[in-house]
Design a protein around this motif. Structure first.
Motif, PDB file in Angstrom:
ATOM      1  N   ALA A 115       0.875  -1.174  -0.093  1.00 30.62           N
ATOM      2  CA  ALA A 115       0.072   0.072  -0.091  1.00 30.62           C
ATOM      3  C   ALA A 115       0.849   1.248  -0.039  1.00 30.62           C
ATOM      4  CB  ALA A 115      -1.195   0.057   1.274  1.00 30.62           C
ATOM      5  N   ALA A 116       0.335   2.300  -0.432  1.00 29.56           N
ATOM      6  CA  ALA A 116       1.107   3.626  -0.534  1.00 29.56           C
ATOM      7  C   ALA A 116       1.802   3.891   0.646  1.00 29.56           C
ATOM      8  CB  ALA A 116       0.065   4.692  -0.970  1.00 29.56           C
ATOM      9  N   GLY A 117       3.066   4.434   0.597  1.00 29.89           N
ATOM     10  CA  GLY A 117       3.699   4.703   1.877  1.00 29.89           C
ATOM     11  C   GLY A 117       4.405   3.708   2.801  1.00 29.89           C
ATOM     12  N   LEU A 118       4.316   2.364   2.096  1.00 28.52           N
ATOM     13  CA  LEU A 118       4.821   1.292   2.918  1.00 28.52           C
ATOM     14  C   LEU A 118       6.019   0.775   2.285  1.00 28.52           C
ATOM     15  CD1 LEU A 118       1.873  -0.464   4.315  1.00 28.52           C
ATOM     16  CD2 LEU A 118       3.010   1.474   5.638  1.00 28.52           C
ATOM     17  N   GLU A 119       6.764   1.458   1.312  1.00 22.23           N
ATOM     18  CA  GLU A 119       7.873   0.861   0.593  1.00 22.23           C
ATOM     19  C   GLU A 119       8.941   0.683   1.365  1.00 22.23           C
ATOM     20  OE1 GLU A 119       6.307   3.966   0.177  1.00 22.23           O
ATOM     21  OE2 GLU A 119       5.491   3.906  -1.813  1.00 22.23           O
ATOM     22  N   HIS A 120       8.989   1.184   2.510  1.00 22.78           N
ATOM     23  CA  HIS A 120      10.212   0.960   3.433  1.00 22.78           C
ATOM     24  C   HIS A 120      10.199  -0.226   4.229  1.00 22.78           C
ATOM     25  CE1 HIS A 120       6.941   2.670   6.091  1.00 22.78           C
ATOM     26  NE2 HIS A 120       7.768   2.363   7.057  1.00 22.78           N
ATOM     27  N   LEU A 121       8.959  -1.051   3.994  1.00 20.48           N
ATOM     28  CA  LEU A 121       8.841  -2.354   4.950  1.00 20.48           C
ATOM     29  C   LEU A 121       9.336  -3.391   4.011  1.00 20.48           C
ATOM     30  CD1 LEU A 121       5.456  -1.413   6.770  1.00 20.48           C
ATOM     31  CD2 LEU A 121       7.951  -1.216   7.683  1.00 20.48           C
ATOM     32  N   GLN A 122      10.484  -3.682   3.722  1.00 28.19           N
ATOM     33  CA  GLN A 122      10.904  -4.721   2.967  1.00 28.19           C
ATOM     34  C   GLN A 122      11.070  -5.980   3.562  1.00 28.19           C
ATOM     35  OE1 GLN A 122      11.852  -3.984  -0.324  1.00 28.19           O
ATOM     36  NE2 GLN A 122      10.756  -2.061   0.056  1.00 28.19           N
ATOM     37  N   ALA A 123      11.111  -7.042   2.934  1.00 30.28           N
ATOM     38  CA  ALA A 123      11.254  -8.559   3.344  1.00 30.28           C
ATOM     39  C   ALA A 123      12.501  -8.570   4.316  1.00 30.28           C
ATOM     40  CB  ALA A 123      11.382  -9.481   2.399  1.00 30.28           C
ATOM     41  N   VAL A 124      12.361  -9.534   5.495  1.00 27.57           N
ATOM     42  CA  VAL A 124      13.573  -9.907   6.233  1.00 27.57           C
ATOM     43  C   VAL A 124      14.098 -11.073   5.934  1.00 27.57           C
ATOM     44  CG1 VAL A 124      12.619  -8.272   7.849  1.00 27.57           C
ATOM     45  CG2 VAL A 124      11.861 -10.768   8.020  1.00 27.57           C
ATOM     46  N   SER A 125      15.152 -11.283   6.510  1.00 26.59           N
ATOM     47  CA  SER A 125      15.860 -12.778   6.350  1.00 26.59           C
ATOM     48  C   SER A 125      15.978 -13.525   7.774  1.00 26.59           C
ATOM     49  CB  SER A 125      17.171 -12.840   5.458  1.00 26.59           C
ATOM     50  OG  SER A 125      18.112 -11.682   6.502  1.00 26.59           O
ATOM     51  N   ASP A 126      15.971 -12.791   8.884  1.00 29.31           N
ATOM     52  CA  ASP A 126      16.089 -13.098  10.187  1.00 29.31           C
ATOM     53  C   ASP A 126      15.055 -12.775  11.211  1.00 29.31           C
ATOM     54  OD1 ASP A 126      19.884 -12.620   9.968  1.00 29.31           O
ATOM     55  OD2 ASP A 126      19.010 -14.578   9.715  1.00 29.31           O
ATOM     56  N   SER A 149       9.941 -18.173   6.910  1.00 33.74           N
ATOM     57  CA  SER A 149       9.818 -18.779   5.854  1.00 33.74           C
ATOM     58  C   SER A 149       9.566 -17.600   4.718  1.00 33.74           C
ATOM     59  CB  SER A 149       8.459 -19.541   5.906  1.00 33.74           C
ATOM     60  OG  SER A 149       7.543 -18.965   6.144  1.00 33.74           O
ATOM     61  N   LYS A 150       9.066 -17.882   3.570  1.00 29.26           N
ATOM     62  CA  LYS A 150       8.754 -16.954   2.328  1.00 29.26           C
ATOM     63  C   LYS A 150       7.762 -15.954   2.786  1.00 29.26           C
ATOM     64  CE  LYS A 150      12.561 -18.084   0.096  1.00 29.26           C
ATOM     65  NZ  LYS A 150      13.658 -17.000   0.028  1.00 29.26           N
ATOM     66  N   ILE A 151       6.600 -16.515   3.226  1.00 32.34           N
ATOM     67  CA  ILE A 151       5.528 -15.772   3.291  1.00 32.34           C
ATOM     68  C   ILE A 151       5.808 -14.899   4.561  1.00 32.34           C
ATOM     69  CG2 ILE A 151       4.168 -17.607   4.813  1.00 32.34           C
ATOM     70  CD1 ILE A 151       1.758 -16.162   4.064  1.00 32.34           C
ATOM     71  N   GLN A 152       6.480 -15.280   5.630  1.00 31.03           N
ATOM     72  CA  GLN A 152       6.799 -14.571   6.930  1.00 31.03           C
ATOM     73  C   GLN A 152       7.865 -13.325   6.459  1.00 31.03           C
ATOM     74  OE1 GLN A 152       7.946 -18.239   8.723  1.00 31.03           O
ATOM     75  NE2 GLN A 152       5.816 -18.825   8.840  1.00 31.03           N
ATOM     76  N   GLU A 153       8.819 -13.805   5.605  1.00 25.99           N
ATOM     77  CA  GLU A 153       9.871 -12.684   5.407  1.00 25.99           C
ATOM     78  C   GLU A 153       9.221 -11.557   4.863  1.00 25.99           C
ATOM     79  OE1 GLU A 153      12.496 -14.749   2.633  1.00 25.99           O
ATOM     80  OE2 GLU A 153      13.528 -15.620   4.047  1.00 25.99           O
ATOM     81  N   ALA A 154       7.984 -11.835   4.035  1.00 23.27           N
ATOM     82  CA  ALA A 154       7.537 -10.740   3.167  1.00 23.27           C
ATOM     83  C   ALA A 154       6.320 -10.261   3.950  1.00 23.27           C
ATOM     84  CB  ALA A 154       6.812 -11.136   1.766  1.00 23.27           C
ATOM     85  N   ALA A 155       5.427 -10.905   4.593  1.00 26.89           N
ATOM     86  CA  ALA A 155       4.178 -10.656   5.157  1.00 26.89           C
ATOM     87  C   ALA A 155       4.317  -9.809   6.618  1.00 26.89           C
ATOM     88  CB  ALA A 155       3.411 -11.615   5.305  1.00 26.89           C
ATOM     89  N   LEU A 156       5.244 -10.445   7.492  1.00 23.21           N
ATOM     90  CA  LEU A 156       5.610  -9.817   8.715  1.00 23.21           C
ATOM     91  C   LEU A 156       5.876  -8.524   9.028  1.00 23.21           C
ATOM     92  CD1 LEU A 156       6.462 -13.024  10.554  1.00 23.21           C
ATOM     93  CD2 LEU A 156       4.323 -11.989  10.944  1.00 23.21           C
ATOM     94  N   PRO A 157       6.694  -8.119   8.177  1.00 23.01           N
ATOM     95  CA  PRO A 157       7.260  -6.476   8.216  1.00 23.01           C
ATOM     96  C   PRO A 157       6.126  -5.676   7.917  1.00 23.01           C
ATOM     97  CG  PRO A 157       9.018  -7.993   7.089  1.00 23.01           C
ATOM     98  CD  PRO A 157       7.483  -8.783   7.144  1.00 23.01           C
ATOM     99  N   LEU A 158       5.186  -6.189   6.793  1.00 21.82           N
ATOM    100  CA  LEU A 158       4.165  -5.283   6.514  1.00 21.82           C
ATOM    101  C   LEU A 158       2.916  -5.418   7.572  1.00 21.82           C
ATOM    102  CD1 LEU A 158       3.772  -6.350   2.812  1.00 21.82           C
ATOM    103  CD2 LEU A 158       4.406  -4.224   3.697  1.00 21.82           C
TER     104      LEU A 158
END
Length: 520
Positions: A115-126, A149-158
């Protein structure tokens, strides 16, 4: 909070002992999931389970799904090593234990629309990058979950970095349960003694499982968790339990306490999770749809809404998803990517399905098997006929307290608990078991009937059914029994998902050998 750990004892008693490995939860470095955006300002492609994921939420390609893994012991025993305290220690440990990655995870891709304004919330690896509490990290590492895992890397930061809604599509067995369980545990304030997060599930079995996964991951946090399901024992139906900080329940039970009787105070609500959302928000499932909508009405507008499912198959369901979770982040997978690469899909054309089922009966005892039928009457008739021929099976279907096809909630819990424990090997089921339930030992799924709706195949249900095997990255087989007249329906599945469904081996012995090789 010790007394809270014991609540729902009757509902969980038989199931709790079979949840040691965090079923339905995290993969130790190998799962998948999804996010998306409404008026998305940015999108990113990250590694995922062999997914192209081109196009947005309203593209012709359907939202998809992805597989999951669970910690597995090295050959010959259980894992008995030191629990890592930091991400660095976890990485060092990862090099010493069995590789637990899902098939194709390194090359897979998922599209993340922010969503707009959330570009800084990138995927994590740890895990350390998520700023989780030490208590929550301890629960994660005790499960031997080395990294997200892949979904957690991408989804949890957001989810954790904002209050923005999410529409997440996660393949069966992808780790979505642990994604929203960790999100709830991280967002809840342990010092606030009120309900702050609710997860709604379509069946009592899934509601119990979601509560158990959350409870296991959050056991060091002091956060209270309770399962609101039909037939709760009166002694557990206390105001303290009803106002637990995290509630996992079925639509009707939650509607009764939130909307009708107002026994649950929603003023402190931070997060609403709708699991198997395509079922619960679809107007076609009238009563459940209405119950979910009524629960949402009783919560303030700023509650963060997370919708998860393996399928959002129709324009109408996508529209309702956007209405319930506006301006959402999204994770998108094309429908062609829905079928799991680690599940071999087969068919047998026969005019005598029962006879063929008895032919392969011995094969079904290799690992465990689920036989799906479309109606409860047929489930009872098939179970009775197989048992009469000397073939032991168990049966699970929706609750019915009267008549010859009686099955109450207690019996449902018992049947599923025994199946999880491996005490029963072959389970006949209606679609009450098609969604979300994790039994890692299931090697074979048999569609005695193809799932149907409106004269055609119910494509979403087909994917959910076959997804009961191939759990946690293991391989599995799905067999479709079809008559000559049903061959066209089989072709429609091939066309819709762009998948292969091949004919069964010529001999039972060859099929038996194939199943045995799956677990080597």
């Amino acid at each position: 909070m010790a007394e809270q750990d014991e609540v729902n004892a009757d509902a969980f008693a038989m199931i709790n002992q079979f949840m040691k490995g965090g079923e339905g939860g995290l993969a130790p470095a190998s799962q998948n999931g999804h996010n998306g955006a409404s008026a998305a300002a940015a999108s990113e492609t990250v590694p995922y389970h062999r997914t192209k994921a081109e196009g947005g939420f309203f593209e012709p390609g359907e939202l998809g799904s992805a597989p999951k893994a669970t910690p597995s012991a090295p050959s010959g025993g259980t894992i008995t090593h030191h629990v890592p305290e930091t991400a660095q220690e976890a990485r060092e440990l990862e090099e010493k234990v069995v590789d637990k990655r899902l098939v194709g995870e390194d090359t897979a891709k998922v599209r993340v629309d922010r969503a707009a304004g959330l570009e800084h919330l990138q995927a994590v690896s740890d895990w350390d990058q998520l700023n989780l509490s030490p208590e929550l990290l301890k629960g994660i590492y005790e499960k031997n979950f080395i990294r997200p895992s892949k979904i957690q890397e991408a989804a949890l930061p957001l989810i954790l970095g904002s209050d923005t809604n999410m529409i997440g599509q996660a393949q069966n067995g992808s780790g979505k349960t642990a994604t929203f369980a960790l999100a709830m545990l991280a967002k809840v304030d342990p010092g606030m003694r009120c309900t702050q997060a609710i997860v709604i599930s379509p069946t009592r079995e899934l509601a119990i499982q979601n509560a158990m996964v959350t409870k296991e991951l959050g056991k060091h946090t002091g956060i209270s968790i309770f399962a609101l399901i039909p037939d709760i024992p009166k002694e557990q139906f206390t105001q303290q339990n009803i106002n637990s900080q995290i509630l996992s329940g079925t639509p009707g039970k939650l509607e009764d306490l939130v909307f009708k009787r107002k026994r649950i105070d929603t003023a402190g609500m931070k997060m609403l999770v709708v699991d198997e959302a395509d079922v619960l928000i679809s107007p076609a499932n009238g009563r459940m749809h209405e119950s979910v909508q009524n629960c949402r009405k009783m919560m303030h507008q700023n509650v963060q809404v997370l919708l998860f499912s393996a399928t959002f198959a129709t324009e109408e369901i996508r529209k309702w998803a956007m209405q319930m979770a506006p301006a959402a982040n999204k994770i998108i997978v094309q429908k062609e990517e829905l079928t799991l690469t680690n599940i071999s899909q087969r068919f047998k054309q026969t005019e005598d399905k029962f006879s063929y089922l008895t032919e392969i009966y011995e094969c079904m005892g290799i690992g465990q098997s689920v036989i799906f039928v479309n109606r409860r009457e047929e489930a009872f008739a098939l179970a009775k006929r197989l048992q009469g021929d000397g073939h032991p099976v168990t049966l699970i279907c929706g609750t019915q307290t009267r008549g010859e096809e009686k099955m109450d909630a207690k019996l449902r819990d018992q049947v599923l608990a025994e199946f999880r424990a491996g005490e029963s090997k072959i389970l006949i089921a209606t679609d009450v078991l098609a969604r979300g339930i994790d039994v890692p030992a299931v090697t074979l799924v048999v569609n005695y009937d193809l799932p149907q709706r409106g004269g055609g195949v119910e494509m979403a249900t087909y994917i959910h059914r076959i997804g009961r095997t191939g759990r946690f990255g293991a391989k599995g087989v799905a067999v479709n029994l079809v008559t000559q007249r049903e061959m066209a329906a089989l072709d429609s599945i091939r066309s819709y998902y762009q998948c292969e469904i091949t004919e069964m081996p010529p001999s039972v012995e060859a099929f038996e050998e194939e199943l045995k090789n799956l677990r080597k």
